[in-house]
Design an enzyme around this catalytic site. Structure first.
Site, short mmCIF file in Angstrom:
data_model
loop_
_atom_site.label_atom_id
_atom_site.label_comp_id
_atom_site.label_asym_id
_atom_site.label_seq_id
_atom_site.Cartn_x
_atom_site.Cartn_y
_atom_site.Cartn_z
N ASP A 157 0.83 -1.20 0.00
CA ASP A 157 0.00 0.00 0.00
C ASP A 157 0.87 1.26 0.00
OD1 ASP A 157 -3.09 -1.00 0.94
OD2 ASP A 157 -1.43 -2.32 1.42
N TYR B 113 -2.02 3.68 -6.18
CA TYR B 113 -3.28 4.31 -5.79
C TYR B 113 -3.81 5.21 -6.91
CZ TYR B 113 -3.50 2.52 -1.09
OH TYR B 113 -3.63 1.68 -0.01
N HIS C 239 -2.85 -9.77 -0.96
CA HIS C 239 -3.14 -8.38 -0.62
C HIS C 239 -4.05 -8.30 0.61
CE1 HIS C 239 -3.48 -4.12 -0.91
NE2 HIS C 239 -4.80 -4.18 -1.01
N HIS D 37 -11.38 -3.37 7.14
CA HIS D 37 -11.45 -4.48 6.16
C HIS D 37 -11.81 -5.82 6.79
CE1 HIS D 37 -10.08 -1.81 3.05
NE2 HIS D 37 -8.96 -1.54 3.69
N HIS E 293 -3.25 -4.15 2.42
CA HIS E 293 -4.66 -3.77 2.50
C HIS E 293 -5.02 -2.98 3.75
CE1 HIS E 293 -8.57 -3.86 0.76
NE2 HIS E 293 -9.10 -4.76 1.56
N VAL E 294 -4.73 -3.53 4.93
CA VAL E 294 -4.96 -2.80 6.18
C VAL E 294 -3.78 -1.86 6.40
CG1 VAL E 294 -5.24 -2.98 8.67
CG2 VAL E 294 -6.31 -4.66 7.16
N HIS E 295 -4.09 -0.58 6.59
CA HIS E 295 -3.03 0.43 6.65
C HIS E 295 -2.43 0.49 8.06
CE1 HIS E 295 -5.24 2.50 3.08
NE2 HIS E 295 -4.69 1.34 2.76
#
Length: 427
Positions: free
Chosen positions: A145, A175, A288, A298, A327-329
Site C-alpha cells: 500500500d 493508488y 493483498h 477491512h 490492504h490494512v493500513h
C-alpha cells in the site's frame, strides 16, 4: 521499553520480540505527483524498473512518450556495455487515456551477486543494478500500500538504506485507481529504487480500473508491471511464483478467482507440488487482503474470508513459513497460526500495508488483543526479512518516526522444513 518472551515449540516463529514505547503518530503528508524531469524529451526513458525472470535473468521495463527501440545495452563495466538485447514495445488505452510506449526487455544469463550497468541508447544515462545472491543469506524488503505521499517517500528512503536484495510489494502500488496519469507519477517516484533492485509485486484493489464494479480489470497494472508468470506455469500476471537463493515465493491474486476449481486454485496446487524444500527450504506467500486481522478495517471481506476458506488448508499442508499481506493500513504480526488458533506448524502471518498511502493509518484495533496476535501498531513503515540460512531467518519491522527508521518489532523465525514434526504433507 518492555520485553515479552514467548516460549513455544522449537519450530515456533516467535522467540523474543520488542514492544516499542508509545508515541504520537505523525499527521498526514501531502500527496506527491511527479512530472517528467525538466530536461526530458519525448524519447527520454522514464519509470525504469526491473524484475526477476527465471534463475538468472532480469526484465528491464521503461516508458517513453514516443516510440524508441526496445534495446538494452549492458555489461559489468560502467563504461563498456558489450551485450545488447531487444525486446518488445506496447501501449494500452483506457477511456480517453493512451499510455506511453512501454518497453520490456529480458536480459541474461547474469551472474549472481554482481553489479551490472545498462543504458538504452549510445550516450544515454547509465543505470546499474545488483543481482541477488545465489545462496543464503538474502534480504527482502517488504512494504504494501505504497501510494504517493510524503510518507511513501520516507518509506522508500528507509528501504534504500536497508541493503536489501529484492523488494516485495503485496499490492496497492500507485493508488491511481482510475486516474491513469498517476501510474506515470508512481513510476517516476519509485524509479531510483526500482531501477537498482528487482521489485516483485502482486495486485491490490487500488490497482484496478474498477474499484467496485465487476468484472475487475487490471489494464494498467498488467501492462506496466509485467511479472514472470509464464515461468511458473501461470496463465495470469495476477498470480505467479519465483525462486531466489533458496526461497520459493508465491504471489497470489486476491482480486481474481480463487475458489476451488478456479484457474488460480489449480495453479497453486500444481505450484506447491513442484516445491523442493531441499533446494528451496523457505516457502513464502504474498497476498493483498490479509486472512488474519485484528484491526477494525477491512473485516469480513470476501477477498480475505473467502480466499482463506479456499486456500488456507493448501498453505498449511505445504508448510508455508510466512504469509505477507497488505490492504490494512497498519502493521500486525501473528504467531504461527492455522484455522484461527495457534499452531506450531502454521505460517507466520504479517500485515504490512503501511507503506504511506493517501488514506492514512487504520488505528482502531479490536480489544482485547487476540492471543495469536503478537504485535500490532498503526504506523507507516517497512519490513525486512533476512533469510540467514536454510533454517533460520530474522524479521524486523521499521517504523517511520520523525523521518528516522525505528526498529519497533523483531522476531527470529525457524522454518518448518527443518522441523521433523512439521514434515510436508501430501496436498
Amino acid at each position: 521499553m518492555k520485553f515479552h518472551n514467548f516460549w513455544l515449540l522449537l519450530v515456533a516463529s516467535a522467540t523474543i520480540f520488542t514492544v516499542a514505547v508509545a508515541y504520537n503518530r505523525p499527521p498526514p503528508r501531502k500527496n506527491l505527483v511527479l512530472s517528467p524531469a525538466d530536461d526530458a524529451d519525448s524519447t527520454t526513458p522514464q519509470q525504469v524498473h526491473i524484475s526477476l525472470v527465471g534463475k538468472n535473468r532480469m526484465r528491464i521495463s521503461w516508458i517513453t512518450d514516443d516510440h524508441t527501440p526496445a534495446t538494452v545495452h549492458y555489461g559489468t563495466s560502467s563504461e563498456k556495455h558489450e551485450y545488447s538485447v531487444t525486446g518488445t514495445v506496447s501501449s494500452y488505452q483506457h477511456l480517453n487515456y493512451t499510455s506511453g510506449q512501454i518497453h520490456d526487455v529480458t536480459i541474461g544469463p547474469l551472474e549472481p551477486n554482481t553489479e551490472y550497468y545498462y543504458r538504452f541508447a549510445p550516450g544515454s544515462t547509465v543505470y546499474s543494478f545488483k543481482t541477488p545472491p545465489a545462496k543464503f543469506p538474502i534480504k527482502f524488503a517488504i512494504s504494501g500500500d505504497l501510494g504517493q505521499t510524503g510518507w511513501t517517500q520516507s518509506t522508500l528512503e528507509h528501504v534504500s538504506k536497508s541493503n536489501y536484495d529484492v523488494f516485495l510489494l503485496p499490492g496497492d502500488l500507485s493508488y491511481a485507481d482510475t486516474v491513469q496519469p498517476l501510474w506515470d507519477s508512481f513510476g517516476r517516484l519509485v524509479e531510483p529504487l526500482a531501477s537498482r533492485r528487482p521489485w516483485m509485486v502482486t495486485q491490490g484493489n487500488h490497482d484496478s480500473e474498477n474499484i467496485t464494479a465487476n468484472p475487475v480489470t487490471f489494464i494498467a497494472y498488467n501492462a506496466r508491471w509485467r511479472m514472470p508468470f509464464e515461468d511458473s506455469g501461470s496463465g495470469s500476471n495476477l498470480y505467479y511464483s519465483f525462486e531466489v537463493a533458496g526461497v520459493h515465493v508465491i504471489m497470489l491474486g486476491s482480486y481474481t478467482d480463487f475458489q476451488p476449481g478456479s484457474n488460480q486454485y489449480r495453479w497453486l496446487v500444481s505450484d506447491l507440488k513442484k516445491v523442493d524444500r531441499n533446494k528451496t527450504p523457505w516457502l513464502v506467500v504474498l497476498i493483498h487482503a490479509p486472512w488474519y486481522n485484528s484491526n477494525y478495517a477491512h473485516q469480513g471481506e470476501i477477498q480475505s474470508v473467502g480466499m482463506m476458506d479456499a486456500m488456507e488448508g493448501l498453505l498449511y499442508k505445504a508448510r508455508v513459513d510466512v504469509v505477507l499481506a497488505g490492504h490494512v493500513h497498519a502493521y500486525e504480526r501473528f504467531n504461527r497460526v492455522y484455522n484461527h488458533v495457534a499452531n506450531s506448524c502454521g505460517p507466520v502471518h504479517i500485515t504490512i500495508g503501511d507503506g504511506g498511502n493517501l488514506h492514512g493509518l487504520a488505528s482502531n484495533y479490536t480489544e482485547p488483543q487476540p492471543t495469536i496476535s503478537a504485535f500490532r501498531e498503526a504506523s507507516f513503515g517497512h519490513g525486512q526479512f533476512e533469510v540467514v540460512n536454510a533454517s533460520y531467518a530474522k524479521w524486523s519491522w521499521h517504523r517511520n518516526q520523525d523521518d528516522e527508521s525505528v526498529q519497533a518489532d523483531s522476531v527470529s523465525i525457524i522454518n518448518l522444513a527443518s522441523n521433523p514434526a512439521c514434515n510436508k504433507l501430501e496436498i
